[in-house]
Design a protein around this motif. Structure first.
Motif, short mmCIF file in Angstrom:
data_model
loop_
_atom_site.label_atom_id
_atom_site.label_comp_id
_atom_site.label_asym_id
_atom_site.label_seq_id
_atom_site.Cartn_x
_atom_site.Cartn_y
_atom_site.Cartn_z
N LEU A 161 4.96 -10.23 -8.09
CA LEU A 161 5.58 -9.88 -6.55
C LEU A 161 4.78 -8.72 -6.00
N ALA A 162 4.43 -7.89 -6.70
CA ALA A 162 4.71 -6.38 -5.91
C ALA A 162 3.00 -6.92 -5.18
N ILE A 163 1.80 -7.76 -5.49
CA ILE A 163 0.90 -7.91 -5.46
C ILE A 163 1.35 -8.87 -4.18
N ILE A 164 2.50 -9.40 -3.74
CA ILE A 164 2.56 -10.77 -3.05
C ILE A 164 3.68 -9.97 -1.90
N GLY A 165 3.70 -8.91 -2.04
CA GLY A 165 4.15 -8.50 -0.87
C GLY A 165 5.97 -7.76 -0.89
N PHE A 166 6.82 -8.48 -2.28
CA PHE A 166 7.52 -7.61 -2.32
C PHE A 166 7.88 -6.84 -3.44
N ALA A 167 7.22 -5.54 -2.86
CA ALA A 167 7.10 -4.52 -3.69
C ALA A 167 8.03 -3.96 -4.07
N GLY A 168 9.08 -4.05 -3.37
CA GLY A 168 10.46 -3.36 -3.77
C GLY A 168 11.55 -4.24 -5.11
N VAL A 169 11.01 -5.37 -5.04
CA VAL A 169 11.88 -6.49 -5.93
C VAL A 169 10.63 -5.88 -7.77
N GLY A 170 9.24 -6.73 -7.06
CA GLY A 170 8.66 -6.24 -8.25
C GLY A 170 8.67 -5.48 -8.81
N ASN A 171 8.60 -3.63 -8.27
CA ASN A 171 9.05 -2.31 -8.71
C ASN A 171 10.39 -2.36 -9.94
N ILE A 172 11.16 -3.23 -9.22
CA ILE A 172 12.27 -3.02 -10.23
C ILE A 172 12.28 -4.08 -11.51
N LEU A 173 11.58 -4.88 -11.36
CA LEU A 173 11.18 -5.75 -12.10
C LEU A 173 10.71 -5.20 -12.99
N ILE A 174 9.38 -4.20 -12.79
CA ILE A 174 8.66 -3.84 -14.11
C ILE A 174 9.44 -2.66 -14.56
N TRP A 175 10.25 -2.14 -13.96
CA TRP A 175 10.72 -0.93 -14.37
C TRP A 175 11.76 -1.48 -15.60
N ILE A 176 12.56 -2.35 -14.69
CA ILE A 176 13.81 -2.97 -16.03
C ILE A 176 12.90 -3.59 -17.30
#
Length: 50
Positions: free
Chosen positions: A14-29
């Motif tokens: 998700l971070a790569i395709i442009g949804f950095a906010g959501v991707g970052n949250i999932l990575i931290w979880i």
């Protein structure tokens, strides 16, 4: 495949395709779940030796 690994992989995608906010949250979880799992494993092994 462990749940924490799925969260991290989905977060990176998700971070790569442009949804950095959501991707970052999932990575931290995913990282938090991994760390909590490791701590619980270490504590359960340590408690069994006494």
């Amino acid at each position: 495949m462990p749940f924490w690994l799925i969260l991290i992989v989905v977060g990176v995608i998700l971070a790569i395709i442009g949804f950095a906010g959501v991707g970052n949250i999932l990575i931290w979880i995913g990282v938090i779940i991994l760390v909590v799992g490791l701590v619980m494993t270490l504590l359960s092994r340590r408690g069994g030796r006494v």
